[in-house]
Each structure stands twice: as C-alpha cells, then as structure tokens.
Motif scaffolding. Sequence first.
Motif, PDB file in Angstrom:
ATOM      1  N   GLU A 285      36.007 -15.316 -20.336  1.00  0.00           N
ATOM      2  CA  GLU A 285      37.324 -15.668 -19.807  1.00  0.00           C
ATOM      3  C   GLU A 285      38.237 -14.453 -19.657  1.00  0.00           C
ATOM      4  OE1 GLU A 285      38.739 -18.593 -22.554  1.00  0.00           O
ATOM      5  OE2 GLU A 285      37.405 -20.170 -21.803  1.00  0.00           O
ATOM      6  N   GLY A 286      37.778 -13.286 -20.091  1.00  0.00           N
ATOM      7  CA  GLY A 286      38.582 -12.079 -19.955  1.00  0.00           C
ATOM      8  C   GLY A 286      39.694 -11.939 -20.982  1.00  0.00           C
ATOM      9  N   LYS A 287      39.668 -12.771 -22.016  1.00  0.00           N
ATOM     10  CA  LYS A 287      40.685 -12.664 -23.058  1.00  0.00           C
ATOM     11  C   LYS A 287      40.428 -11.478 -23.977  1.00  0.00           C
ATOM     12  CE  LYS A 287      41.688 -17.633 -23.091  1.00  0.00           C
ATOM     13  NZ  LYS A 287      41.628 -18.886 -23.903  1.00  0.00           N
ATOM     14  N   LEU A 288      39.173 -11.071 -24.047  1.00  0.00           N
ATOM     15  CA  LEU A 288      38.779  -9.851 -24.747  1.00  0.00           C
ATOM     16  C   LEU A 288      37.885  -9.047 -23.816  1.00  0.00           C
ATOM     17  CD1 LEU A 288      37.892 -11.194 -28.332  1.00  0.00           C
ATOM     18  CD2 LEU A 288      39.914  -9.858 -27.707  1.00  0.00           C
ATOM     19  N   VAL A 289      37.947  -7.736 -23.921  1.00  0.00           N
ATOM     20  CA  VAL A 289      37.112  -6.862 -23.088  1.00  0.00           C
ATOM     21  C   VAL A 289      36.507  -5.780 -23.973  1.00  0.00           C
ATOM     22  CG1 VAL A 289      38.419  -7.270 -20.974  1.00  0.00           C
ATOM     23  CG2 VAL A 289      39.071  -5.376 -22.496  1.00  0.00           C
ATOM     24  N   ALA A 290      35.389  -5.209 -23.513  1.00  0.00           N
ATOM     25  CA  ALA A 290      34.747  -4.130 -24.256  1.00  0.00           C
ATOM     26  C   ALA A 290      35.712  -2.955 -24.377  1.00  0.00           C
ATOM     27  CB  ALA A 290      33.464  -3.695 -23.569  1.00  0.00           C
ATOM     28  N   ALA A 291      35.741  -2.364 -25.561  1.00  0.00           N
ATOM     29  CA  ALA A 291      36.682  -1.273 -25.827  1.00  0.00           C
ATOM     30  C   ALA A 291      35.986   0.080 -25.911  1.00  0.00           C
ATOM     31  CB  ALA A 291      37.435  -1.549 -27.126  1.00  0.00           C
ATOM     32  N   GLY A 292      34.733   0.130 -25.469  1.00  0.00           N
ATOM     33  CA  GLY A 292      33.983   1.383 -25.497  1.00  0.00           C
ATOM     34  C   GLY A 292      32.662   1.216 -24.785  1.00  0.00           C
ATOM     35  N   GLY A 293      31.974   2.326 -24.535  1.00  0.00           N
ATOM     36  CA  GLY A 293      30.674   2.268 -23.878  1.00  0.00           C
ATOM     37  C   GLY A 293      29.586   1.754 -24.802  1.00  0.00           C
ATOM     38  N   GLU A 294      28.371   1.661 -24.254  1.00  0.00           N
ATOM     39  CA  GLU A 294      27.261   1.079 -25.015  1.00  0.00           C
ATOM     40  C   GLU A 294      26.907   1.869 -26.264  1.00  0.00           C
ATOM     41  OE1 GLU A 294      23.931   0.462 -22.475  1.00  0.00           O
ATOM     42  OE2 GLU A 294      24.931  -1.087 -21.258  1.00  0.00           O
ATOM     43  N   GLN A 295      27.279   3.159 -26.297  1.00  0.00           N
ATOM     44  CA  GLN A 295      26.953   3.962 -27.473  1.00  0.00           C
ATOM     45  C   GLN A 295      27.670   3.468 -28.724  1.00  0.00           C
ATOM     46  OE1 GLN A 295      28.863   4.901 -24.974  1.00  0.00           O
ATOM     47  NE2 GLN A 295      30.357   6.500 -25.505  1.00  0.00           N
ATOM     48  N   TRP A 296      28.728   2.659 -28.518  1.00  0.00           N
ATOM     49  CA  TRP A 296      29.487   2.123 -29.656  1.00  0.00           C
ATOM     50  C   TRP A 296      28.985   0.750 -30.095  1.00  0.00           C
ATOM     51  CZ3 TRP A 296      32.378   5.739 -31.785  1.00  0.00           C
ATOM     52  CH2 TRP A 296      32.883   6.763 -30.989  1.00  0.00           C
ATOM     53  N   ASN A 297      27.887   0.285 -29.502  1.00  0.00           N
ATOM     54  CA  ASN A 297      27.320  -1.018 -29.843  1.00  0.00           C
ATOM     55  C   ASN A 297      26.147  -0.867 -30.810  1.00  0.00           C
ATOM     56  OD1 ASN A 297      29.074  -1.777 -27.831  1.00  0.00           O
ATOM     57  ND2 ASN A 297      27.487  -2.318 -26.342  1.00  0.00           N
ATOM     58  N   MET A 298      25.801  -1.949 -31.472  1.00  0.00           N
ATOM     59  CA  MET A 298      24.598  -1.988 -32.302  1.00  0.00           C
ATOM     60  C   MET A 298      23.990  -3.380 -32.218  1.00  0.00           C
ATOM     61  SD  MET A 298      24.042  -1.368 -36.439  1.00  0.00           S
ATOM     62  CE  MET A 298      24.004   0.423 -36.405  1.00  0.00           C
ATOM     63  N   THR A 299      22.672  -3.445 -32.077  1.00  0.00           N
ATOM     64  CA  THR A 299      21.974  -4.732 -32.061  1.00  0.00           C
ATOM     65  C   THR A 299      21.352  -4.985 -33.430  1.00  0.00           C
ATOM     66  OG1 THR A 299      21.482  -4.556 -29.695  1.00  0.00           O
ATOM     67  CG2 THR A 299      20.146  -6.093 -30.989  1.00  0.00           C
ATOM     68  N   LEU A 300      21.670  -6.141 -33.996  1.00  0.00           N
ATOM     69  CA  LEU A 300      21.135  -6.543 -35.292  1.00  0.00           C
ATOM     70  C   LEU A 300      20.083  -7.628 -35.096  1.00  0.00           C
ATOM     71  CD1 LEU A 300      24.529  -7.005 -37.193  1.00  0.00           C
ATOM     72  CD2 LEU A 300      23.112  -4.939 -37.123  1.00  0.00           C
ATOM     73  N   GLU A 301      19.079  -7.639 -35.952  1.00  0.00           N
ATOM     74  CA  GLU A 301      18.126  -8.749 -35.981  1.00  0.00           C
ATOM     75  C   GLU A 301      18.766  -9.930 -36.715  1.00  0.00           C
ATOM     76  OE1 GLU A 301      14.025  -8.148 -37.303  1.00  0.00           O
ATOM     77  OE2 GLU A 301      14.393  -5.984 -37.168  1.00  0.00           O
ATOM     78  N   ILE A 302      18.345 -11.122 -36.361  1.00  0.00           N
ATOM     79  CA  ILE A 302      18.702 -12.311 -37.131  1.00  0.00           C
ATOM     80  C   ILE A 302      17.415 -12.791 -37.799  1.00  0.00           C
ATOM     81  CG2 ILE A 302      19.580 -14.671 -37.076  1.00  0.00           C
ATOM     82  CD1 ILE A 302      21.157 -13.909 -34.575  1.00  0.00           C
TER      83      ILE A 302
END
Length: 298
Positions: free
Chosen positions: A258-275
């Motif tokens: 809905e565009g109420k929140l947007v990414a605040a940085g590039g992909e280098q600031w992300n992390m994928t976790l296992e569940i």
Amino acid sequence: MDIKWLEDFLSLAQTRNFSRSAQERNVTQSALSRRIRSLEAWVGADLVDRSTYPLILTPAGKLFSNSAVEAMRLLNDTRALLRVENKDENMLSISAGHTLSLNFLPKWLQTVEARFGQLRTRVLPTNVHDSVLSLVEGNCDLLLCYHHSDLPIELDPARFEYINLGGELVLPVSAPKRSGFAAFSLPGSRVAPTSQLGYTAGSFFARVVERIVARVDQPCFLVNSYESDLAELLKTMALSGLGLAWLPESCIRRELTEGKLVAAGGEQWNMTLEIRLFRAIDNRKPALLRLWENLQQH
C-alpha cells in the motif's frame, strides 16, 4: 519474581562462576548478571559475594539457596503430577517468537491442516531465548524460530531435529516522504545520523541488525530514538514517521504493497533468515509423530 531467576541463582550457587552458569543457562553473562540483580532486589538482600573468586554465597544467599531448592522441588513435582493428570496426547504445544506467532504461524497452520486435517494446537508466544529453553526443558512439543548461519540456534542434533519451512527477509523500512522516497534512509551521515527504531540490546533481532550493519562495507550512522523487543511495536512507530526500522517482511507485506512503508536502503542492508521447526527426537507423542511424518513428505 520470575521462576527463571531461581533457576539462574541455583546454577550460580553450584558453579560459583557467572561465565559457566551463563553458558549452562544459555544466556549472555550480562543477562545472567541482570537477572541475579533482579532476584536480589526482589529478596531485598545481596545473595552473592562478587568480591571473591570463585564467588561465594552471602549468609543471606545460603539461607535463600536452601529455600529455593525446596521451592523448585515442590514446583517441579507438582508440575509433573499435573502434566500426568492433564496430559492430552492430541494437543500439540508450539513455542514461537512473537513475530512468527502473529505473522507466519496462522497461515502455515492453515496450509498444514488443508492436507493433514484439523490440528489441536496451543501456541506459546515468547522471546527467542525462552522459546528455545521451553523446548529443551520439555515444556513444548515444537519450536518455531528463525535461524541464520551467523546467528545459529544451538540445539544438540543428537537430541533435536528440524524441518526448514522457508525463509524470511528482514529489511530496513521507513514511512515515505511526499516524493515517495524513504523519510529516513541508510546509511545516514556523521552530521545527520538516521533516526533508528531499534531492538533492545541482546534480543535476537538486535543481533540480526548488528550483523547486517557489520557485514556491509560502508559506514553507517544511526541514532536510536526508540527501542523495543517487539517488531510489531517498531512497525507502529515506523508508520507514525518516527524513524527507520528493520522489520521481517511478513510483518509489513501489506504496508509495503500500500506504500505506507518503503525500503530505506539497498539490498545490501537486507538479510534472509531461515524459518525452522524443531522437535525433540525422544518426544513420541502420536500426534507429533504423525505431523512430523507428514511434514517430511512435503
């Protein structure tokens, strides 16, 4: 007073070493020290003489230790008796972190029940440390948690096994400006550091954010304007435009769409976790074994 404080104190009375007891209790040394201080505040007396090595119990600590041993014996005996009397072989208890309990578990259970049939479950939402401890101490049948190779969940593979249920992206987000760009973005600057809605020190997601920032080969300038253990609370603060927060994608999927929140940085600031879903191998509850077999086949 938290019963875990008693368990911490009795461990310390036995090892007479904060570091060894912290390892035994699967907590950081600083967390163990805080809990012992909290217990002393509740009792109203110093229980440990920290000026000696190995440490010793104070006279008050020795007196309290005797009472604590007896109290834990009575509590554990009563719990064991009640478990036998109220044992329900068809009820599965699931311990999980708050974020997974709210955002992942309900849909996952729906998917499982669609092919397995109705499940009787009891969900125990708590922090990561306490949910792991719940499985280790036999207080739940299943543990649902995040995992990353840099931030592993330390469980003995000879006693516990797991199934990987998928992944979860953790990313920095912010409320947008009128232009559509993030109102708070990374990496910030020394002159104008970015306002961060951070996790309480020592929590699992605080360690996730620390690891992300440490591995990015770029200076990052942040100032904490608010702290909480709960991702959902930080999400509310971010929506109010109070700063940037690293949040699990499942927690903010609708707000991103809905565009109420947007990414605040590039992909280098992300992390994928296992569940991951863990169980104790020696737990032979029929409903658990049937579910586990079904999960392994899919």
